[in-house]
Design an enzyme around this catalytic site. Sequence first.
Site, PDB file in Angstrom:
ATOM      1  N   TYR A 171     -13.894   6.666   8.315  1.00 44.99           N
ATOM      2  CA  TYR A 171     -12.490   6.655   7.874  1.00 44.99           C
ATOM      3  C   TYR A 171     -11.915   8.081   7.963  1.00 44.99           C
ATOM      4  O   TYR A 171     -10.726   8.274   8.191  1.00 44.99           O
ATOM      5  CB  TYR A 171     -12.381   6.077   6.466  1.00 44.99           C
ATOM      6  CG  TYR A 171     -11.020   5.492   6.161  1.00 44.99           C
ATOM      7  CD1 TYR A 171     -10.500   4.445   6.914  1.00 44.99           C
ATOM      8  CD2 TYR A 171     -10.241   5.994   5.126  1.00 44.99           C
ATOM      9  CE1 TYR A 171      -9.244   3.914   6.637  1.00 44.99           C
ATOM     10  CE2 TYR A 171      -8.997   5.468   4.839  1.00 44.99           C
ATOM     11  CZ  TYR A 171      -8.504   4.430   5.603  1.00 44.99           C
ATOM     12  OH  TYR A 171      -7.260   3.911   5.329  1.00 44.99           O
ATOM     13  N   LYS A 216      -4.789   9.323   3.143  1.00 39.08           N
ATOM     14  CA  LYS A 216      -4.516   8.341   2.071  1.00 39.08           C
ATOM     15  C   LYS A 216      -4.560   9.023   0.698  1.00 39.08           C
ATOM     16  O   LYS A 216      -3.835   8.622  -0.206  1.00 39.08           O
ATOM     17  CB  LYS A 216      -5.513   7.184   2.120  1.00 39.08           C
ATOM     18  CG  LYS A 216      -5.357   6.265   3.332  1.00 39.08           C
ATOM     19  CD  LYS A 216      -4.013   5.576   3.404  1.00 39.08           C
ATOM     20  CE  LYS A 216      -3.996   4.479   4.454  1.00 39.08           C
ATOM     21  NZ  LYS A 216      -2.614   4.026   4.757  1.00 39.08           N
ATOM     22  N   LYS A 227      -8.708  -7.662   8.956  1.00 39.15           N
ATOM     23  CA  LYS A 227      -8.709  -7.444  10.400  1.00 39.15           C
ATOM     24  C   LYS A 227      -7.281  -7.425  10.946  1.00 39.15           C
ATOM     25  O   LYS A 227      -6.649  -8.469  11.113  1.00 39.15           O
ATOM     26  CB  LYS A 227      -9.524  -8.561  11.064  1.00 39.15           C
ATOM     27  CG  LYS A 227     -10.015  -8.183  12.424  1.00 39.15           C
ATOM     28  CD  LYS A 227     -11.000  -9.205  12.934  1.00 39.15           C
ATOM     29  CE  LYS A 227     -11.178  -9.012  14.422  1.00 39.15           C
ATOM     30  NZ  LYS A 227     -11.238 -10.260  15.148  1.00 39.15           N
ATOM     31  N   THR A 228      -6.769  -6.234  11.194  1.00 32.57           N
ATOM     32  CA  THR A 228      -5.420  -6.067  11.741  1.00 32.57           C
ATOM     33  C   THR A 228      -5.522  -5.140  12.957  1.00 32.57           C
ATOM     34  O   THR A 228      -6.597  -4.623  13.255  1.00 32.57           O
ATOM     35  CB  THR A 228      -4.492  -5.397  10.709  1.00 32.57           C
ATOM     36  OG1 THR A 228      -5.038  -4.112  10.391  1.00 32.57           O
ATOM     37  CG2 THR A 228      -4.333  -6.218   9.449  1.00 32.57           C
TER      38      THR A 228
HETATM   39  P1  NAD Z   1      -0.983  -2.954  11.496  1.00 38.64           P
HETATM   40  O1  NAD Z   1      -1.499  -2.391  12.761  1.00 38.64           O
HETATM   41  O2  NAD Z   1      -0.561  -4.352  11.488  1.00 38.64           O
HETATM   42  O3  NAD Z   1       0.174  -2.061  10.898  1.00 38.64           O
HETATM   43  C1  NAD Z   1       0.230  -0.660  11.092  1.00 38.64           C
HETATM   44  C2  NAD Z   1       1.654  -0.359  11.439  1.00 38.64           C
HETATM   45  O4  NAD Z   1       1.851   1.054  11.540  1.00 38.64           O
HETATM   46  C3  NAD Z   1       2.077  -0.943  12.786  1.00 38.64           C
HETATM   47  O5  NAD Z   1       3.179  -1.801  12.602  1.00 38.64           O
HETATM   48  C4  NAD Z   1       2.473   0.269  13.593  1.00 38.64           C
HETATM   49  O6  NAD Z   1       3.548   0.012  14.456  1.00 38.64           O
HETATM   50  C5  NAD Z   1       2.879   1.218  12.472  1.00 38.64           C
HETATM   51  N1  NAD Z   1       2.979   2.607  12.907  1.00 38.64           N
HETATM   52  C6  NAD Z   1       1.994   3.418  13.385  1.00 38.64           C
HETATM   53  N2  NAD Z   1       2.521   4.619  13.738  1.00 38.64           N
HETATM   54  C7  NAD Z   1       3.844   4.560  13.456  1.00 38.64           C
HETATM   55  C8  NAD Z   1       4.929   5.466  13.604  1.00 38.64           C
HETATM   56  N3  NAD Z   1       4.760   6.685  14.130  1.00 38.64           N
HETATM   57  N4  NAD Z   1       6.168   5.053  13.225  1.00 38.64           N
HETATM   58  C9  NAD Z   1       6.371   3.833  12.719  1.00 38.64           C
HETATM   59  N5  NAD Z   1       5.387   2.927  12.556  1.00 38.64           N
HETATM   60  C10 NAD Z   1       4.139   3.288  12.918  1.00 38.64           C
HETATM   61  O7  NAD Z   1      -2.189  -2.725  10.439  1.00 38.64           O
HETATM   62  P2  NAD Z   1      -2.249  -2.914   8.847  1.00 38.64           P
HETATM   63  O8  NAD Z   1      -3.692  -3.006   8.557  1.00 38.64           O
HETATM   64  O9  NAD Z   1      -1.340  -3.985   8.413  1.00 38.64           O
HETATM   65  O10 NAD Z   1      -1.755  -1.505   8.314  1.00 38.64           O
HETATM   66  C11 NAD Z   1      -0.698  -1.364   7.399  1.00 38.64           C
HETATM   67  C12 NAD Z   1      -1.066  -0.354   6.312  1.00 38.64           C
HETATM   68  O11 NAD Z   1      -2.117  -0.890   5.520  1.00 38.64           O
HETATM   69  C13 NAD Z   1      -1.577   0.980   6.840  1.00 38.64           C
HETATM   70  O12 NAD Z   1      -1.094   2.014   6.010  1.00 38.64           O
HETATM   71  C14 NAD Z   1      -3.083   0.856   6.659  1.00 38.64           C
HETATM   72  O13 NAD Z   1      -3.729   2.108   6.549  1.00 38.64           O
HETATM   73  C15 NAD Z   1      -3.114   0.093   5.348  1.00 38.64           C
HETATM   74  N6  NAD Z   1      -4.377  -0.563   5.003  1.00 38.64           N
HETATM   75  C16 NAD Z   1      -4.965  -1.417   5.884  1.00 38.64           C
HETATM   76  C17 NAD Z   1      -6.161  -2.014   5.542  1.00 38.64           C
HETATM   77  C18 NAD Z   1      -6.847  -2.945   6.507  1.00 38.64           C
HETATM   78  O14 NAD Z   1      -8.057  -3.159   6.360  1.00 38.64           O
HETATM   79  N7  NAD Z   1      -6.164  -3.538   7.455  1.00 38.64           N
HETATM   80  C19 NAD Z   1      -6.747  -1.769   4.294  1.00 38.64           C
HETATM   81  C20 NAD Z   1      -6.110  -0.898   3.416  1.00 38.64           C
HETATM   82  C21 NAD Z   1      -4.914  -0.300   3.769  1.00 38.64           C
END
Ligand code: NAD
Length: 258
Positions: A159, A166, A196-197
Site C-alpha cells: 500500500y 491516506k 474489488k474496484t
Molecule cells: P475506483 O477506481 O472505482 O475509483 C477511483 C476514482 O478515482 C476513479 O473514478 C478515478 O477516475 C478517480 N481519480 C483518479 N485520479 C483522479 C484525478 N486526478 N481526478 C479526478 N478523479 C480521479 O476505485 P474505488 O475503490 O471506488 O476508489 C474510491 C476511493 O475509495 C479511493 O479513495 C480509494 O483509495 C478508496 N478505498 C478503496 C478501497 C477498495 O478496496 N476498493 C478500500 C478503501 C478505500
Amino acid sequence: MSQLKPFEGKRALILGVANERSLAWGIAQVLHQGGARLAFTYLGEALKRRVEPLAQSVNAELIEACDVSYDDQINALFGKVREKWDGLDILVHSLAYANRDDLEGRFVDTSREGFRIAMDISAYSLVAVAKQAESLMQNNGGSILTLSYYGAEKVVPNYNVMGVAKAALEASVRYLAWDLGPKKIRVNAISAGPVKTLAAAGIRNFRTMLSAAEEKTPLKENINAQDVGELGAFLCGPGGVHITGTTMYVDSGAHIMA
Ligand code: NAD
C-alpha cells in the site's frame, strides 16, 4: 423530512465514479434511493462512456469532467454546480491515485515525484474541493465525505505511499472539520475494507488482501460498495448531524485485529 426519503431535495455532488464497481457509485445509489438530486464527475473521455449511462440511470442533473490535479478544472466544476443549483448539501470525494510503481516493492524507494502525485491527488484534492464546497454550503451547512483505508494507520504491504497519503487525508478531515464546523459543514471519512474496484486492481497482490480480509475479520466476509453507501448515507443524513472530523470503519471488524 420523510424517513423513507431522508435526502429529498438534497443536492449531492459525487466525485470518483469510474464504473458500476466504484465505491462512489455505491454511495450515489443509496443517496438516490433516499431522494437526493445528483451530479457526477468523470476523469477523461474513456471513463465518460462508463459514467454517463450510470449517472443517467439515477437522473443526474449534471455530469462534468474534472481532473482534481488542476485548480482550473475544480473551479470550472464548482462554477457549473453553482449555475445549476446555486448551493450544495453533500460532497462525496471518493478518489485516489498513485503511480503503479509506487504500489509495490519498498516504500523507501518512492520518488519525490511519486510522493507528490499521490499526496496531491489523494489528499490535497479534498482540501481544494472542500474550499469550493464551503462557498456553496451557505445556509444550512452540509456534509463532506471521503474514502480512506486502514493502511493509513498500520503498514499494509504494497500500500506504501498510498498509506501515507491516506494518513494525510484523515488528518485533513480533522482540520477541515474544525475550520468548517462553525458553518455546520461536517467532514468525515469512511475507512473501507478491500473491495474489488478499478483502483484496487492497481495494488499488487490485491486478491491476497481480499481473501486474507475474509479469513481474518470477525465477520468472516468482505464488504461491498453498498455497505459503503449505507454508512455514507448515515454520515450525510439525519443520523450524522453531530458527527464530524471522524473516520468510521466499514470493514467487517478488520481494524480490531492484531
Ligand atoms: P475506483 O477506481 O472505482 O475509483 C477511483 C476514482 O478515482 C476513479 O473514478 C478515478 O477516475 C478517480 N481519480 C483518479 N485520479 C483522479 C484525478 N486526478 N481526478 C479526478 N478523479 C480521479 O476505485 P474505488 O475503490 O471506488 O476508489 C474510491 C476511493 O475509495 C479511493 O479513495 C480509494 O483509495 C478508496 N478505498 C478503496 C478501497 C477498495 O478496496 N476498493 C478500500 C478503501 C478505500
